[in-house]
Motif scaffolding. Sequence first.
Motif, short mmCIF file in Angstrom:
data_model
loop_
_atom_site.label_atom_id
_atom_site.label_comp_id
_atom_site.label_asym_id
_atom_site.label_seq_id
_atom_site.Cartn_x
_atom_site.Cartn_y
_atom_site.Cartn_z
N ASP A 158 0.82 -1.22 0.00
CA ASP A 158 0.00 0.00 0.00
C ASP A 158 0.85 1.27 0.00
N HIS A 159 2.14 1.12 0.31
CA HIS A 159 3.03 2.27 0.37
C HIS A 159 4.00 2.32 -0.81
N ALA A 160 3.72 1.53 -1.84
CA ALA A 160 4.62 1.44 -2.99
C ALA A 160 3.87 1.73 -4.28
N THR A 161 4.60 2.18 -5.28
CA THR A 161 4.01 2.45 -6.60
C THR A 161 4.65 1.60 -7.70
N TRP A 162 5.56 0.70 -7.31
CA TRP A 162 6.12 -0.30 -8.21
C TRP A 162 6.18 -1.61 -7.45
N VAL A 163 6.30 -2.72 -8.21
CA VAL A 163 6.37 -4.02 -7.55
C VAL A 163 7.34 -4.93 -8.31
N LEU A 164 8.04 -5.77 -7.57
CA LEU A 164 8.91 -6.81 -8.12
C LEU A 164 8.21 -8.15 -7.96
N LEU A 165 8.02 -8.87 -9.06
CA LEU A 165 7.28 -10.13 -9.04
C LEU A 165 8.10 -11.25 -9.68
N GLY A 166 8.09 -12.42 -9.06
CA GLY A 166 8.82 -13.56 -9.59
C GLY A 166 7.93 -14.49 -10.39
N ALA A 167 8.46 -15.02 -11.49
CA ALA A 167 7.70 -15.98 -12.31
C ALA A 167 8.63 -16.65 -13.31
N PRO A 168 8.34 -17.90 -13.65
CA PRO A 168 9.09 -18.55 -14.73
C PRO A 168 8.72 -17.94 -16.07
N ALA A 169 9.66 -18.00 -17.00
CA ALA A 169 9.42 -17.50 -18.36
C ALA A 169 9.33 -18.69 -19.31
N PHE A 170 8.28 -18.72 -20.12
CA PHE A 170 8.04 -19.81 -21.07
C PHE A 170 8.22 -19.31 -22.49
N ASP A 171 8.74 -20.19 -23.36
CA ASP A 171 8.85 -19.81 -24.76
C ASP A 171 7.53 -20.06 -25.48
N ALA A 172 7.52 -19.84 -26.80
CA ALA A 172 6.28 -19.97 -27.58
C ALA A 172 5.73 -21.38 -27.57
N ASP A 173 6.57 -22.37 -27.29
CA ASP A 173 6.13 -23.77 -27.24
C ASP A 173 5.70 -24.19 -25.83
N GLY A 174 5.68 -23.23 -24.90
CA GLY A 174 5.26 -23.56 -23.54
C GLY A 174 6.34 -24.20 -22.69
N LYS A 175 7.58 -24.11 -23.14
CA LYS A 175 8.69 -24.69 -22.39
C LYS A 175 9.30 -23.65 -21.47
N PRO A 176 9.49 -23.97 -20.17
CA PRO A 176 10.13 -23.01 -19.26
C PRO A 176 11.61 -22.86 -19.61
N VAL A 177 12.06 -21.62 -19.82
CA VAL A 177 13.44 -21.38 -20.24
C VAL A 177 14.21 -20.47 -19.29
N ASP A 178 13.50 -19.85 -18.33
CA ASP A 178 14.19 -18.95 -17.40
C ASP A 178 13.27 -18.69 -16.20
N PHE A 179 13.86 -18.10 -15.17
CA PHE A 179 13.07 -17.61 -14.03
C PHE A 179 13.54 -16.19 -13.78
#
Length: 392
Positions: A143-164
Amino acid sequence: MSEQGTHAVIAGIGELLPVLRERAQETEDARRIPDASIKALQETGFFKLLQPKPYGGYESDPVTFYTAVKLIASACGSTGWVASILGVHPWHVALFDAEAQREVWGEDIDTRISSSYAPMGKATIVEGGYRLSGRWSFSSGCDHATWVLLGAPAFDADGKPVDFCTYLLPIADYTIEDVWDTVGLRGTGSNDVIVDDVFVPRHRALSFVATSKCKTPGQEVNPGPLYRLPYGSVHPSTITAPIIGMAQGAYDAHVEYQRERVRASYLGEQSKEDPFAKVRIAEAASEIDAAWLQLTHNIDELYQIACEGGKLPFSTRLRVRRDQVRGTERAIAAIDRLFENSGGRALRSGTPIQRFWRDAHAGRVHAANDPERAYTMFGTGAFGLPVENAMV
């Protein structure tokens, strides 16, 4: 930052502690940190301690930051927790691409950033960046911030996880849902952050591969030793420091209470004359001191190596994590010992000891405080076996 300036921040926080202590129950009842408390912390310069100098920051050594956090948490556990979380994020943003830093601080050097690093969402790689969606929990102080850092895996176009990655988003790209209603750390306002198919440009994503190797884009513009420290050392210590502060606050409150306590069950014996009570107090004090000494010694050792331009030994990074979780365990043990020594009146709502007890145990369940995982990594490294973990 000059030593004189560092002392000024710590001194300012010291002057603020009585006010934060008085607001502790108000903070808990409101389920968020009062705006006045955040403003007062900002005025001390606290949120600038780990911020890069080009954007008005102090680039202080990490022990100074943790010392400030410990002080704040000794007055109010929830305020110390949120201060630590919001206070470390300028360090993390400083690791991002220079363009991302300009977007965050270019117009307002007092911009604050919250976070939720657990992989609760999903990113798909697209031209120029990512499409991100999901719901993230436990974003303390959002509530005291105007930006946020969020974690998530990154998937390529084929749905394969390639990074976090960690993704950096402005408040226009997410919503906050008030869901925080807990038995401990009630005042932290650790609500949910919701993102619905938002585009995140490539420069506002930071791979955990880069952070684990301590080689990030932000080092091109922030070459100082502070920004060469490992994420897995800085961030977990940010979780333990306020818990040690809560233990110190519980200790101070307990000793003050025991000075006047009369034990009806023992024919009116004064607690301050009870030799067994003195033993428990001494045990708790020793655990708190040991936790703090280990935490600060280890992180300062890493920082000094970074200042000298040396390579950060992986064995030292493992020791930092080992002693960080051990520090949390020691702090919890100290608070439990003090709570056991406090008597039934300490159970009353509004008393500091039970609030510190609940807040510390709530902080204990954070993922960074998983002792078995940290100890296993240390043991693996001790045998010379490969250890791959972003939290080292």
